[in-house]
Design a protein around this motif. Structure first.
Motif, mmCIF file in Angstrom:
data_model
loop_
_atom_site.group_PDB
_atom_site.id
_atom_site.type_symbol
_atom_site.label_atom_id
_atom_site.label_comp_id
_atom_site.label_asym_id
_atom_site.label_seq_id
_atom_site.Cartn_x
_atom_site.Cartn_y
_atom_site.Cartn_z
ATOM 1 N N PRO A 257 -9.757 0.489 8.970
ATOM 2 C CA PRO A 257 -8.387 1.277 8.045
ATOM 3 C C PRO A 257 -8.694 1.206 6.920
ATOM 4 C CG PRO A 257 -8.012 -0.119 9.688
ATOM 5 C CD PRO A 257 -9.713 -0.783 9.724
ATOM 6 N N PRO B 65 0.037 0.681 9.363
ATOM 7 C CA PRO B 65 -0.003 -0.398 8.424
ATOM 8 C C PRO B 65 0.005 -2.025 8.931
ATOM 9 C CG PRO B 65 1.372 1.270 8.387
ATOM 10 C CD PRO B 65 1.014 1.503 9.005
ATOM 11 N N VAL C 273 -10.529 -4.222 6.832
ATOM 12 C CA VAL C 273 -9.658 -3.663 5.376
ATOM 13 C C VAL C 273 -10.189 -2.503 4.286
ATOM 14 C CG1 VAL C 273 -7.729 -3.627 4.902
ATOM 15 C CG2 VAL C 273 -8.704 -4.612 7.550
ATOM 16 N N ALA D 199 0.595 -1.468 -0.047
ATOM 17 C CA ALA D 199 -0.124 -0.123 -0.428
ATOM 18 C C ALA D 199 0.579 0.875 -0.112
ATOM 19 C CB ALA D 199 -0.800 -0.021 1.003
ATOM 20 N N ASP E 40 -0.149 3.673 1.440
ATOM 21 C CA ASP E 40 -0.592 5.002 2.616
ATOM 22 C C ASP E 40 -1.567 3.730 2.886
ATOM 23 O OD1 ASP E 40 0.928 7.772 2.448
ATOM 24 O OD2 ASP E 40 -0.201 7.538 -0.059
ATOM 25 N N TRP E 41 -2.041 4.154 4.477
ATOM 26 C CA TRP E 41 -2.772 4.055 5.708
ATOM 27 C C TRP E 41 -3.821 4.941 5.621
ATOM 28 C CZ3 TRP E 41 -4.775 -1.105 6.722
ATOM 29 C CH2 TRP E 41 -3.290 -2.590 5.826
ATOM 30 N N SER F 258 -5.605 3.856 10.328
ATOM 31 C CA SER F 258 -4.937 2.979 11.130
ATOM 32 C C SER F 258 -3.280 2.797 10.372
ATOM 33 C CB SER F 258 -5.209 1.601 10.551
ATOM 34 O OG SER F 258 -4.435 0.503 10.747
ATOM 35 N N ALA G 12 -5.730 0.492 3.112
ATOM 36 C CA ALA G 12 -4.945 1.050 1.852
ATOM 37 C C ALA G 12 -5.375 1.328 1.186
ATOM 38 C CB ALA G 12 -4.564 -0.459 2.503
#
Length: 609
Positions: A381, A308, A353, A300, A302-303, A306, A383
């Motif tokens: 979260p 990673p 996710v 990913a 960016d997250w 959350s 991703a």
């Protein structure tokens, strides 16, 4: 093996597609020669060239397409000269320009001074034909190119493209053999050999003109969509065993995937049927097979919401991975259920996710994704998969796609598209119980979604997702035919058939969107659905763009969408999906138009519900 058979059959079907018409005269020009020494090398050259160029275009990016475009013009000139030598045999003796001389030598060698065929020259003519051939992309070719773009350059994708080209060559070989017998009979009965040859020359020049004007990828492609697309889709469904039921999903297009390594949202690649609306469903509740170890969520860019998450951190948890993108109407309609599951089962061991995999270039911008997540109320979260590494790891092809992972990190169930929410929730409950949760609520959530997230009335929908960028555009009815990457004045007919659309005013049609260059401009679409949405974005300066919506020439009134006032007025302030119509009293067939009162607007795709 099944995919190769499917690709081959898809190629065979091209003989009934109008897009084959411009190149058929090139093939039939060798009908009076021995097939093994003339027709076969020509078709082999055409098939091999198409497979090579298609493979490179699917994975190589814009430079391949640009190089192929120069090759197409060179091939057009070569074939045109060959056609002229058929019309006037003495022409090659009087003209001395290099291209004409090359065409003359090609003609003489293909024919042979002794009346025999020359395989090498026929092969060269086949290579030129392969550069010119632009098959109408139906579901089968779309799947092949999508796979090539997703997986990169490999033997499998090249074999599939070669199988497709071989199928097309097979059907054309049959036509060529039949044509040879017809032409031979004509010459015997009428002594018309010279006129037959001149007729072929004229037909070849007409084919050159059609390709030069873009008719092979414009008007003929629109006709082909109606003539062979449905047949191909039924073939795909039958051979793949895809269930007939289920909800609507959006399939990734190869152009978007081809752009991954170039840092773009969509790039210039071959025309394909990417983005087509596709029926998809999941397995029954009783069947929860082990579908293999779930890939890690590495890669990913960016997250959000959350830090990673690693496979080790998620071990022991039940995980729902939701592939989505924020302008996707199907994703937006599933979102209320995903959010409700995340909230209801969070304390019982479920981790949701979201994997945001962008379709359009503007969805790669992190600030746009952050704003969308905030506006949509997503707290779990997310991703940001701008490089599509997670997408590729899961071998995913759809938005939305849900993968249900057990506490041991293994995929136990998947579902593509909307619908089957009760079954999906029962899968979550079963996996939580397997993980040892003692307090799993066996009830089912009751979602009452509103606005753009309200469930579609699919029984009444007769319009499908339509892209405005030239890479995936269909049913474009304005004149002239779409001109790529160049500001052009368009006009749309007053009356349109169902699912046809057009531009009015000065627009630039790019790979993934149409951008208004003039002070004002209009888009018109003949549709049948309860809801009409359009993905829009303001100009590079970010200034709001005012618009006016009409339905059958009148203000929408009670049939307005959530982003439109009753008088049809509204404004585009950000890059997202806008709901412009929600018909009051049923999904009748109507003519929608939206007039933009300021320049700079970019329009990407229509969706319906």
């Amino acid at each position: 093996m099944l995919l190769i058979v499917l690709a081959y059959l898809g190629g065979v079907l091209t003989i009934v597609s109008p897009c084959i018409l411009p190149v058929l005269p090139f093939v039939f020009a060798r009908a009076d020669q021995p097939f093994a020494k003339s027709g076969l090398p020509l078709l082999a050259g055409m098939a091999l060239t198409f497979a090579l160029v298609a493979s490179l275009a699917a994975v190589g990016g814009g430079w391949v397409v640009a190089a192929n475009e120069y090759g197409r013009w060179l091939a057009l000139g070569l074939v045109a000269v060959f056609a002229l030598t058929l019309l006037w045999p003495g022409l090659s003796e009087r003209l001395t320009r290099p291209l004409v001389a090359a065409g003359s030598r090609l003609s003489e060698r293909a024919q042979g001074t002794d009346g025999g065929a020359r395989p090498g020259a026929s092969l060269l003519l086949g290579v030129a034909t392969g550069l010119l051939w632009a098959p109408c992309a139906g579901p089968i070719l779309g799947l092949i190119l999508t796979g090539a773009a997703l997986q990169g350059a490999n033997t499998t994708s090249s074999l599939l493209l070669l199988a497709y080209a071989a199928g097309a060559a097979t059907s054309m070989a049959a036509a060529l053999l039949l044509g040879g017998k017809v032409f031979a009979a004509l010459k015997r009965m009428l002594g018309a050999g010279e006129w037959v040859r001149r007729g072929l020359g004229a037909a070849m020049l007409a084919g050159v003109g059609a390709i030069a004007l873009g008719l092979d990828t414009g008007v003929l492609a629109q006709v082909s969509t109606a003539s062979t697309g449905g047949l191909e889709q039924r073939l795909v469904d039958r051979l793949s065993g895809r269930p007939e039921g289920g909800a609507m999903a959006m399939q990734a297009g190869p152009a978007m995937m081809a752009a991954v390594d170039r840092g773009e949202g969509a790039g210039p690649a071959m025309m394909a049927a990417g983005g087509a609306m596709r029926m998809a469903g999941g397995p029954s509740r009783a069947a929860l097979p082990d579908e293999g170890l779930a890939p890690a969520l590495d890669g990913a860019t960016d997250w959000l919401n959350s830090t990673p998450l690693t496979a080790e951190q998620l071990r022991g948890k039940v995980v729902l991975v939701d592939f989505w993108t924020y302008s996707c109407i199907n994703c937006l309609r599933t979102l209320p259920y995903v959010k409700a599951w995340a909230e209801k089962y969070r304390d019982q061991g479920l981790v949701v996710v979201g994997v945001h995999a962008p379709e359009f270039a503007f969805e790669r911008k992190l600030s746009n994704v952050e704003k969308a997540i905030k506006d949509l109320g997503i707290s779990y979260p997310v991703a940001v998969d701008n490089g599509y590494k997670i997408w590729r790891a899961f071998n995913n092809q759809y938005w939305p796609a849900h993968y249900f992972i057990d506490a041991q990190g293994r995929i136990r169930h998947h579902h593509f598209g909307e619908g089957d929410y009760a079954e999906s929730e029962r899968v979550i409950q079963q996996l939580l119980q397997e993980a040892g949760s003692k307090q799993v609520d066996q009830g089912l959530i009751d979602v009452q979604a509103q606005g753009v997230q309200q469930a579609a009335d699919m029984a009444a929908v007769r319009s499908h997702e339509t892209y405005l960028g030239y890479e995936r555009a269909e049913q474009f009815a304005a004149t002239p035919a779409a001109v790529h990457n160049q500001a052009t004045a368009y006009a749309t007919p007053e009356r349109l058939p169902l699912n046809a659309w057009g531009l009015s005013g000065q627009w630039t049609v790019g790979p993934e969107s149409a951008t208004l260059e003039g002070a004002t401009g209009r888009i018109t679409y003949r549709f049948q659905a309860r809801d009409l949405h359009l993905v829009l974005g303001p100009g590079s300066d970010g200034k709001p763009v005012r618009f006016k919506v009409l339905i059958d020439g009148k203000a929408p009134g009670a049939s307005r969408g959530m982003d439109v006032a009753a008088d049809g007025s509204g404004s585009v302030t950000e890059q997202r999906l806008y709901q412009l119509v929600r018909q009051d009293g049923g999904a009748a067939e109507r003519t929608f138009s939206i007039e933009f009162l300021d320049p700079g607007i970019s329009a990407y795709a229509f969706t319906f519900g």
